[in-house]
Structure formats: structure tokens, C-alpha cells
Design an enzyme around this catalytic site. Sequence first.
Site, PDB file in Angstrom:
ATOM      1  N   ASP A   9       0.814  -1.202   0.000  1.00  0.00           N
ATOM      2  CA  ASP A   9       0.000   0.000   0.000  1.00  0.00           C
ATOM      3  C   ASP A   9       0.851   1.257   0.000  1.00  0.00           C
ATOM      4  O   ASP A   9       0.573   2.215  -0.703  1.00  0.00           O
ATOM      5  CB  ASP A   9      -0.913   0.027   1.233  1.00  0.00           C
ATOM      6  CG  ASP A   9      -2.103  -0.898   1.061  1.00  0.00           C
ATOM      7  OD1 ASP A   9      -2.325  -1.346  -0.075  1.00  0.00           O
ATOM      8  OD2 ASP A   9      -2.792  -1.166   2.045  1.00  0.00           O
ATOM      9  N   HIS A  49     -15.489  11.428 -15.583  1.00  0.00           N
ATOM     10  CA  HIS A  49     -15.971  10.540 -14.523  1.00  0.00           C
ATOM     11  C   HIS A  49     -15.159  10.634 -13.239  1.00  0.00           C
ATOM     12  O   HIS A  49     -15.718  10.847 -12.163  1.00  0.00           O
ATOM     13  CB  HIS A  49     -15.978   9.094 -15.036  1.00  0.00           C
ATOM     14  CG  HIS A  49     -16.283   8.079 -13.981  1.00  0.00           C
ATOM     15  ND1 HIS A  49     -17.485   8.058 -13.296  1.00  0.00           N
ATOM     16  CD2 HIS A  49     -15.536   7.049 -13.478  1.00  0.00           C
ATOM     17  CE1 HIS A  49     -17.468   7.062 -12.415  1.00  0.00           C
ATOM     18  NE2 HIS A  49     -16.305   6.444 -12.507  1.00  0.00           N
TER      19      HIS A  49
END
Length: 491
Positions: free
Chosen positions: A208, A330
Site C-alpha cells: 500500500d 468521470h
Amino acid sequence: MAINLDNVEPIDPTAAEYASLMSDLQGNILKAHGRDHTAHVFIRFGPDVAAAASWIGHFAETHITSAKRQHEESLLYREADIAGTLFGNLYLTARGYQALGLRSLPNDPKFRAGMKASGRALHDPDPKLWEECYRDDIHAMILLADDIEALILRETRRLRHEIEHNRAGTVLGVEFGRVLRNKNGYPIEHFGYVDSISQPLFFKTKSDSATVSASSPQEWNPYGPLSLVLVQDPNGETRDSYGSYLVFRKLEQDVRGFELATRQLARAIGMTERESDHAGALVIGRFPDGHPITTTKEQPVDNEVSPNDYLFNDFNYARDDGTKCPFHAHIRKVNPRGDSISPARRRYGPLRELEAERRHRIVRRGIPYGRREIEPKDKPRLEELPTNGVGLLFMCFQSDIQEQYEFLQARCANDEQFPVAKTGVDPLIGQGGNGQSQLWPKGWGEPTTTPFNFMGYVHLLGGEYFFAPSISFLKKLSQSAGRQGRPSPYR
């Protein structure tokens, strides 16, 4: 000591303070399960409440994957290339809680009312037009995931027999998901764009943390507090029993229509059909490989950089007035990265600080569905693109349905005036509106625009709001079923 869910720093999932939470929390919430194949099994419980409760308890004991086990298996796969076991989750609707005779429900009012009640606010199609599985009450959804498709198919058949043979309920329908990949092996959706970039992250792990470089200016922090996605389970057995609200929507994609529209858009803004990737990037906000159009004029040729690299996510729109990435694109609509709090653009009172805006983020866990004769990586011709039968099994977790999923859909994607006047709807998932054409830049960074109405290539076929309860609560159902006088057939 109680866990501080509002701590904005990433957590160590192996730390002692999180041991109870990780053991009692279902997997896939704080970290995606990472399997290539899924089955989504929709269930309506039968009149024999004890049988349904007993079966749920048995499933929790034998199939549900905790966040702790998921993390351990993830480490084992990363370090020794040992695949994890069959992954399982169980989610309940408000009607499911009621069918089980439970009085203590998670208290989110949108969850209690169900997705159909929000249809008008979201501009959803009439539920009478949804696929049959979703028209009436759903009580539960089972998620199974594995890298071996045959195992998923076999376990789904066995599960259906077990549910119905033991009078726990009826299987209303099953949706199968399958990861699509591009030529470099990265997950994509049916339009061909790399998916699942820019997720909120919670764990302080090597994989991560790789999304943020020490040398990066860190214009966008991908981490989020646990309160973004977790809420106390009112029926949990410990103070560290948490769950999360899940939004599920089956979204069909008209791939051929989308491709035709991007080619028409390219011509409208003065580009050739070969430059339709640029037009598509204006629609999505990213090129097919994941590079954000706000930071680059064109997609690098033969790019082999992983879309998990921080360069794909470490940006904001502070230096882009809509001439590079349109306001209606978007990813800019649903993750405005500061757009909605600019004094010149502010429309909503609560959005006064960046952290307030970041509270609207969701944790996406969707997967494509449907088979194609020729997949995107094999460069199908226009006539070989599907117009129906394929799409996305959209799933997202959050702690507040109204302030997260519904806010993003209704007040961002559908709002023609967000984040600035005359923006138009989100061309990908926008619904409703007055048919106003969006304004598209005719050149990267140039103020000249041309109107073009781009929408209608994603269609809702059904869905529902669920809650992912704590594992201790689900296991307890089996015990309570036995106390009600019907012995569990599983013990």
C-alpha cells in the site's frame, strides 16, 4: 482502550490493538480479496427462521474469511506465492434482518429503507424494469471468490443445494464475476480502462505504501480513516465488532455504443478516429492504461509502469480549470480532489475543507461480468464489441450510504451544475439531467470547447443495500437457533 476510527494515519493490521477487530471483521472491506473469479448468490429466507439462522451460523463457521485471515493469506501469497483458500462473505439487507426476527438493525436510514426507496433521488430506472432477481425483496447475498473458476462453480452448486435442502431459503439468482486484464496484466473493465485505481487505503504495508513515494509532492493522500468504512455492529459480541454498509448495483455496459460515441466525440473536437483514446480519456479522466489526462497530454507508448505507481494517483486539479480534464470527466466528478471546496465553485455548505470532501469517498470492490468472444486486450473490431450482456458488478463499502455512495451519484455524477455551472452529467454513470450537452476542450489545455452530449452507455439492471455484519454475530445466529428449540443440523 477503544479503537480510534478517526485516526487518519494508516494502521498496522498485525498490531495487538487491532487483533480483535481484524478477527471479527469480514474480509474484502479494508482490502480487496484479490481473486479472479466470484459468485454473488442472492437469497430469500424461508418461513423457518430457525433453519435460516442455523445455516447462516454454519456458513460463518466454515466459509467466511476474516480480515485477519485475508491479511495472513495475502502475505503468504506475496512472499511465497502460495494461493489463499476459497474466500467467503455474507451480507444482509434490512429485510433480511427482519425476516430473521431481529429487532436490532444497523441504523443507517438508507440501508433500512433499501435501494428502491432512493430510486427517484438517484434517477434510477423503475424497479419493474430491473432483472427479475432484483425486483422483489432480497434478504442476503453470499460472495464467493477464488482464482479457480471450476471451484467457484462447484461450490455455488453445492451452496444452492445446501440452502434449499435445509429449508434455509431460496436462491433467487447468481451473478458470476471475472477479472479482465489488459496486455500488461492489469485489471480493466469492459470499456478497456484500468480499474480500481485511487482507492482509499487503510493498511500501512509495503504494497500500500508503494502508492506514495518519499520524493513525491503528495498532492493527493490516498489513505483514509477506518471511520470512512467501518461502523459498530449493533449485534456484535465485543466492543471491537464492526461492519460496513455495502452498495451492490449490476451495471450493464454498451461497449459498442461507447466506442462509437468516443469516435464521434473525437471528430467533434477535431481529432481523428485514431485519436479516440484521447476522447475516451476526456470521458473517463484517465487514458486506458490509467494515466490521468490532467497530468499528461497523451498516453505513453508501450508504457509498462504499474497503475499502482504513485504517479497515477498523486495529483489534484488545482492547476486544471477544466481545459485538460473536463469538470464532467468521470473520475473528476466522483473524486473532485478539491474542486468542490474552491471558493469560486463551492455550492454545498458542508464542503468547507478538503477533509470534508474526502469523507464522501467510497471503497470500491466491483468486478466485471459477462463473456466476450474477443476481449479488450485482443483489440476487437467495432462489430465484434458487445452491446449488452456484459458489465460491472459494482460494489462499494462505506459507513454512511447517504453521505458517500448516494452523495457521489446524486449530487456529483447526476448534477449538471457540479462542480461548476453548466458542467453536465457524468458521461459514464450520470443519470437523469435535462439532456444538456457537456462542453469538451478542443485541445489539451486550450479554452476552446465544443458541445457534445455523451451519456447512456451504462444501464442499471438491479441492486440493493446490504450490511456486512461482524463474524461473531453471524456465528451467534446458529447458537440462538438451537436455543429456540430446533437443533442445528450442522452440529
